[in-house]
Scaffold this active site. Structure first.
Site, PDB file in Angstrom:
ATOM      1  N   TYR A   1      10.605  40.251 -30.441  1.00 54.12           N
ATOM      2  CA  TYR A   1      10.252  39.787 -31.625  1.00 54.12           C
ATOM      3  C   TYR A   1       9.066  38.933 -31.516  1.00 54.12           C
ATOM      4  O   TYR A   1       9.066  38.168 -30.405  1.00 54.12           O
ATOM      5  CB  TYR A   1      11.505  39.037 -31.865  1.00 54.12           C
ATOM      6  CG  TYR A   1      11.343  38.159 -33.071  1.00 54.12           C
ATOM      7  CD1 TYR A   1      11.792  38.428 -34.509  1.00 54.12           C
ATOM      8  CD2 TYR A   1      10.824  36.877 -33.246  1.00 54.12           C
ATOM      9  CE1 TYR A   1      11.616  38.038 -35.523  1.00 54.12           C
ATOM     10  CE2 TYR A   1      10.589  35.847 -34.189  1.00 54.12           C
ATOM     11  CZ  TYR A   1      11.081  36.641 -35.407  1.00 54.12           C
ATOM     12  OH  TYR A   1      10.942  35.866 -36.369  1.00 54.12           O
ATOM     13  N   CYS A   2       8.223  38.941 -32.166  1.00 54.49           N
ATOM     14  CA  CYS A   2       6.885  38.145 -32.415  1.00 54.49           C
ATOM     15  C   CYS A   2       7.071  37.153 -33.495  1.00 54.49           C
ATOM     16  O   CYS A   2       6.817  37.397 -34.577  1.00 54.49           O
ATOM     17  CB  CYS A   2       5.597  39.045 -32.844  1.00 54.49           C
ATOM     18  SG  CYS A   2       4.151  38.328 -32.519  1.00 54.49           S
ATOM     19  N   PRO A   3       6.942  35.708 -32.949  1.00 55.95           N
ATOM     20  CA  PRO A   3       6.953  34.783 -33.844  1.00 55.95           C
ATOM     21  C   PRO A   3       5.580  34.529 -34.409  1.00 55.95           C
ATOM     22  O   PRO A   3       5.590  34.139 -35.514  1.00 55.95           O
ATOM     23  CB  PRO A   3       7.521  33.417 -32.946  1.00 55.95           C
ATOM     24  CG  PRO A   3       6.810  33.775 -31.564  1.00 55.95           C
ATOM     25  CD  PRO A   3       7.161  35.359 -31.684  1.00 55.95           C
ATOM     26  N   TRP A   4       4.402  35.270 -33.891  1.00 57.59           N
ATOM     27  CA  TRP A   4       3.158  35.049 -34.573  1.00 57.59           C
ATOM     28  C   TRP A   4       2.966  36.039 -35.952  1.00 57.59           C
ATOM     29  O   TRP A   4       2.375  35.696 -36.727  1.00 57.59           O
ATOM     30  CB  TRP A   4       2.159  35.411 -33.695  1.00 57.59           C
ATOM     31  CG  TRP A   4       1.969  34.489 -32.615  1.00 57.59           C
ATOM     32  CD1 TRP A   4       2.442  34.692 -31.290  1.00 57.59           C
ATOM     33  CD2 TRP A   4       1.703  33.282 -32.485  1.00 57.59           C
ATOM     34  NE1 TRP A   4       2.293  33.704 -30.607  1.00 57.59           N
ATOM     35  CE2 TRP A   4       1.674  32.709 -31.204  1.00 57.59           C
ATOM     36  CE3 TRP A   4       1.027  32.116 -33.481  1.00 57.59           C
ATOM     37  CZ2 TRP A   4       1.428  31.390 -30.837  1.00 57.59           C
ATOM     38  CZ3 TRP A   4       0.747  31.124 -33.016  1.00 57.59           C
ATOM     39  CH2 TRP A   4       0.860  30.669 -31.896  1.00 57.59           C
TER      40      TRP A   4
ATOM     41  N   GLY B   1       6.011  36.838 -37.335  1.00 57.26           N
ATOM     42  CA  GLY B   1       7.247  36.420 -38.278  1.00 57.26           C
ATOM     43  C   GLY B   1       8.289  37.661 -38.481  1.00 57.26           C
ATOM     44  O   GLY B   1       8.878  37.513 -39.350  1.00 57.26           O
TER      45      GLY B   1
END
Length: 636
Positions: free
Chosen positions: A444-447, A449
């Site tokens: 999961y990449c928060p950058w 979203g």
């Protein structure tokens, strides 16, 4: 002869109340249980016929007489049933038909001995001679209970088709499902739920369900299956203990984790009749690790419930895409303002316009792929939800049809997702942030979203490559201008602070992005994901028989790259088929193959079992068309 043990209720009560530690009856029960397990192992390997003789004070073992060659003399109906000697059994019953339901000195009947050893042919013969399938021994157990201790699905299937009562309980209230849960027979529980609509929430005399027993024993696979079937996780027993209490008492970390993740989080604060929570019980029993984890999990959930965020992190901490957009556009603006328009040199270089076009096109193109990766479906797998059921409306057959899966029939219970209530495809994983299972989950990449999975992984990697190219070219152009101008660092900071700031920011971001890009490309070349690289020691499909890492998806650097970026059909097909451990036949077909097509065999009229065909046991070749001929030893 030996009877496989059924877990003594007093043992479970002992672990709950230490005051019973020195009970003579409990010590005898422990000795009997340990001895039975040891004798069970010996019987399964050496096929020695043992007879347990029990009294109130001790347990003794009598080995049956053997002839001069060392073979056991089969002279009783119980020995013939236990060893599957159908010829001897037929002779005995033809002489005296009343022997078919006769009990041995311990009170056990021939059908129970045949069921314990999964003797399908013997069970068929006994039923033909009039054996009572629901006859009980002194403990109230039927042949079905005995077959459940060994997880003997063929024997259980035959007994149920012959009229055995699936809901019948022994003197302690244990049904067949209880016994299967006590011995960790996940495959049998799966079979009973799918084909016989078994009630997994039935309680024994002390109010304990199958989930209570699986949690107490620490069997992770049965817990996964029971949670996916929608069993109640909050049911207290007569002592007020939920399944999580029993897992905490035994210090089973895996069981505690599964119960909390699978819907038993409310039990973290539940108390038993003494007012103790699961974490307190774990601490009382000296299970420090489980106690600390349960206490921390309870505190975290209580803090989250007091805030406005449910049980998930704030939106701003898991969706940083606006920050990334601002960073890229900001660096792009700094480049054109302080590098391309700088007065470091009085001459206009020919490479200036080229670098500007490269930086602008790659940076803006990368943002397009960023938008695609952040808004696309990463490969979410539809949640099952079919496992939920109630005590009143029963369990419709269609509600658990998702259990008819080759992965489960192959025993891959770790592929069950207890949150989504479904079977995960290979290489998928449950994303805690998205709260969905993602196919070919990477991370999961928060950058961006969003989760990175099967459907947006390529866009994510292309975004990284384009932005790395843009920052590399812009950084190189800025350094080249500074070097050709012959400006020192001190003068550059004083006269051109914008150019200096661009070099610092672009260099820092370039380093981190370059590392991530190289890592992602390295995994692409190996046909691996970030999740698999980090958890290769946990995933059995990434290990060979000796536990050494192996990658069944690796087709070579170039085919792997083509499969990822181009979607080469041949490479994809080869990668999928090289995954070992997935059986392609549907479960419904395998159940029929292992089922009872015929209770008689064309050879000798006996219902033998051999491999996957129950009507061909003991023969070197199977003459039925429902599976290919194969050889092997008979099941014990």
């Amino acid at each position: 002869m030996k009877k496989a043990p059924v877990s003594d209720l007093s043992q479970m009560t002992h672990d709950r109340r230490e005051s019973k530690t020195n009970s003579p009856a409990l010590r005898c029960a422990r000795t009997r249980d340990a001895l039975c397990v040891e004798l069970w192992k010996k019987t399964a390997t050496s096929k020695t016929y043992l007879l347990l003789q029990e009294d109130s004070d001790a347990v003794s073992v009598k080995i049956e007489q053997s002839d001069s060659s060392g073979a056991v003399v089969i002279d009783t109906v119980w020995k013939a049933a236990a060893y599957g000697d159908t010829d001897k059994l037929k002779d005995i019953l033809e002489k005296d038909g009343s022997q078919v339901n006769a009990a041995d000195p311990s009170g056990y009947v021939p059908l129970q001995w045949a069921a314990l050893n999964n003797r399908v042919a013997t069970i068929t013969q006994l039923i033909q001679f009039g054996a009572e399938v629901n006859q009980t021994e002194p403990g109230g157990q039927t042949a079905l209970h005995w077959a459940a201790t060994r997880g003997a699905i063929p024997a259980v299937e035959l007994l149920l088709r012959s009229g055995a009562d699936l809901t019948k309980s022994d003197i302690r209230g244990y049904t067949v499902c209880h016994v299967a849960a006590q011995y960790g027979q996940t495959q049998l529980l799966h079979h009973l739920a799918l084909r016989w609509d078994a009630d997994m929430d039935v309680r024994d005399n002390d109010g304990r369900t199958c989930l209570h027993w699986a949690a107490y024993k620490g069997y992770g696979d049965p817990i996964r299956l029971l949670l996916c079937l929608g069993t109640e996780t909050q049911l207290p027993d007569r002592e007020g203990c939920t399944p999580l209490h029993w897992a905490a008492i035994k210090g089973n970390s895996e069981a505690c984790t599964l119960l909390v993740q699978g819907g038993g989080a409310e039990a973290l604060s539940a108390t038993d009749t003494t007012g103790s929570t699961p974490s307190q019980l774990a601490a009382q029993k000296g299970n420090v690790g489980a106690a600390n984890w349960l206490a921390n999990e309870r505190s975290a959930r209580e803090r989250q419930s007091k805030k406005a965020f449910c049980a998930e992190p704030p939106r701003g901490l898991r969706h940083l895409a606006p920050v990334l957009w601002g960073l890229v556009l900001g660096l792009l603006g700094l480049f054109f303002k302080y590098v391309e328009s700088t007065t470091l040199t009085n001459t206009v270089m020919a490479t200036s316009s080229i670098s500007a076009w490269i930086v602008a096109s790659t940076a803006l193109g990368g943002l397009c792929f960023l938008l695609r990766a952040g808004t696309a479906d990463p490969g979410f797998i539809r949640c099952g939800g079919q496992g939920a059921r109630t005590k009143t409306d029963g369990l419709p057959e269609s509600s658990i049809s998702w259990l008819d899966d080759p992965l489960l029939w192959d025993g891959s219970w770790h592929m069950l997702c207890i949150q989504c209530k479904r079977v995960r495809p290979p290489r998928s994983k449950y994303c805690k942030v998205s709260k969905r299972c993602v196919a070919r989950f990477d991370h999961y990449c928060p950058w961006i979203g969003n989760a990175v999975g099967e459907k947006n992984h390529r866009d994510f990697v292309i975004f990284l490559m384009l932005e790395t190219t843009a920052m590399t070219v812009s950084f190189s152009a800025a350094v080249y201008r500074v070097v050709t101008a012959g400006v020192s660092t001190a003068r550059l900071l004083h006269t051109h602070p914008g150019t200096f700031a661009f070099l610092i920011f672009d260099g820092v971001v370039l380093f981190s992005v370059l590392m991530l890009t190289c890592s992602q490309l390295g995994q692409v070349f190996q046909n691996m994901t970030t999740n698999e690289m980090m958890n290769q020691h946990r995933y059995k499909y990434l290990q060979d028989s000796s536990g050494t890492f192996r990658n069944p998806f690796d087709l070579g650097c170039w085919p792997n790259t083509l499969e990822f970026f181009v979607g080469n059909d041949c490479a994809t097909s080869a990668s999928v088929h090289r995954y070992e451990g997935i059986e392609q036949a549907p479960m419904s077909q395998k159940v029929e193959d292992r089922g009872l097509h015929s209770r008689h065999c064309s050879k000798g009229g006996h219902g033998h079992s051999h491999g996957g065909c129950l009507c061909c046991q003991g023969h070197q070749r199977c003459e039925h068309k429902h599976h290919a001929p194969k050889t092997g030893e008979n099941a014990v």
